[in-house]
Design a protein around this motif. Sequence first.
Motif, PDB file in Angstrom:
ATOM      1  N   GLY A 205       0.822  -1.202   0.000  1.00 46.75           N
ATOM      2  CA  GLY A 205       0.000   0.000   0.000  1.00 46.75           C
ATOM      3  C   GLY A 205       0.857   1.253   0.000  1.00 46.75           C
ATOM      4  O   GLY A 205       1.905   1.311   0.653  1.00 46.75           O
ATOM      5  N   SER A 225      -1.685   3.621   4.403  1.00 44.96           N
ATOM      6  CA  SER A 225      -1.141   2.759   3.352  1.00 44.96           C
ATOM      7  C   SER A 225      -1.161   1.293   3.781  1.00 44.96           C
ATOM      8  O   SER A 225      -1.455   0.400   2.965  1.00 44.96           O
ATOM      9  CB  SER A 225       0.279   3.186   3.004  1.00 44.96           C
ATOM     10  OG  SER A 225       1.142   3.045   4.130  1.00 44.96           O
ATOM     11  N   ARG A 228      -4.727  -0.042   3.474  1.00 43.84           N
ATOM     12  CA  ARG A 228      -5.069  -0.284   2.064  1.00 43.84           C
ATOM     13  C   ARG A 228      -4.501  -1.626   1.589  1.00 43.84           C
ATOM     14  O   ARG A 228      -5.179  -2.368   0.859  1.00 43.84           O
ATOM     15  CB  ARG A 228      -4.526   0.860   1.201  1.00 43.84           C
ATOM     16  CG  ARG A 228      -5.342   2.141   1.294  1.00 43.84           C
ATOM     17  CD  ARG A 228      -4.685   3.293   0.559  1.00 43.84           C
ATOM     18  NE  ARG A 228      -5.556   4.471   0.520  1.00 43.84           N
ATOM     19  CZ  ARG A 228      -5.184   5.675   0.100  1.00 43.84           C
ATOM     20  NH1 ARG A 228      -3.931   5.867  -0.313  1.00 43.84           N
ATOM     21  NH2 ARG A 228      -6.043   6.677   0.091  1.00 43.84           N
ATOM     22  N   ALA A 229      -3.262  -1.932   1.988  1.00 40.77           N
ATOM     23  CA  ALA A 229      -2.662  -3.203   1.584  1.00 40.77           C
ATOM     24  C   ALA A 229      -3.423  -4.385   2.170  1.00 40.77           C
ATOM     25  O   ALA A 229      -3.718  -5.372   1.462  1.00 40.77           O
ATOM     26  CB  ALA A 229      -1.199  -3.251   2.019  1.00 40.77           C
ATOM     27  N   GLY A 250       2.868  -1.652   4.223  1.00 35.08           N
ATOM     28  CA  GLY A 250       2.534  -0.262   3.971  1.00 35.08           C
ATOM     29  C   GLY A 250       3.783   0.580   3.878  1.00 35.08           C
ATOM     30  O   GLY A 250       4.689   0.448   4.699  1.00 35.08           O
ATOM     31  N   VAL A 272      -1.939   0.841  -4.965  1.00 39.22           N
ATOM     32  CA  VAL A 272      -1.553  -0.446  -4.386  1.00 39.22           C
ATOM     33  C   VAL A 272      -0.780  -1.212  -5.447  1.00 39.22           C
ATOM     34  O   VAL A 272      -1.197  -1.270  -6.607  1.00 39.22           O
ATOM     35  CB  VAL A 272      -2.774  -1.255  -3.908  1.00 39.22           C
ATOM     36  CG1 VAL A 272      -2.375  -2.689  -3.573  1.00 39.22           C
ATOM     37  CG2 VAL A 272      -3.412  -0.604  -2.694  1.00 39.22           C
TER      38      VAL A 272
END
Length: 302
Positions: A205, A225, A228-229, A250, A272
């Motif tokens: 991320g 981040s 998101r990953a 991240g 990503v």
Amino acid sequence: MSAGHGGSRRGKKHEEEEHENHERWLVSYADMVTLLLVTFVVLYAMSQVDQTKFAALAKGLSASLGGPITVQPGPTPEGSVLDGLPGAIDIASAIAPEETVAQAEVDAAAAAAALAEARQVAAEAQAQYEDLAAIRDRIDAALTAAGYAGAARYEIDERGLVVHIVADQVLFDAEQAVLRPEGRAILDAVAPTLAGLPNSLGVEGHANHLPVTPGGVWPSNWELSAYRATTVVRYLAATGIPGPRMVANGYADTAPLVPPSDPTAIGVNRRVDVVVQSTASAEANELLPGLDAGLTQEGTDG
């Protein structure tokens, strides 16, 4: 009378014993001269080397050592004396030819082995690159078929195939880690290809350089981040990709695709990356970026 006569003889003898000899140094001097004479005779004899006898000696040493023996000539007459000594033998020429040939064969074998290993690594890297390029083409075809052509950028580096999903507001909205409908559609398109691979997958991320809103959901871009990953990993796992094959990381804004000054930085760097990890050796993986750069340059020139 006899007693007095005897006493006279004893006195004379005593006087003879006490007489000092002033010429004893001649004995030591004669000894020294004799030793010097012997020394110079020996040096003279050494300077007159019998070439015939020395040649016989060299031949005998050559036979015992297994190789030719030569004598280095002296630059001066004085040097010729030392040349006759054993230390003047040319050691390099005394090495057996068989040993020289054997060392050359060892060196040649080592060079051949190194060349064979280099060719093997190059062939392994080329085969791995072709495999990763084929995976890239399959993923790109799936995205095109789903209506998302251009939604990803591709790169092959020492890790493997990196799929940068970079289209602005495709996976996530700004400061969000919830997949958008377009994001789910993109993952649905690439999941079948990823599921059929033996490769491990790295999901990374990223965030852009803009700081998060103070007092908002995310303390920093690191948490944003990373979440998101993990969101993408959970979604891919739900499509059937085994969880042990995936890992999430991240990177906040530390690995941008373009510098912050680029006009597209805000959208491009919020992304990503899915990394299809190489299965080749570390030595072969080091060659992958060069192969990718070379073929990319050829495609640009063409």
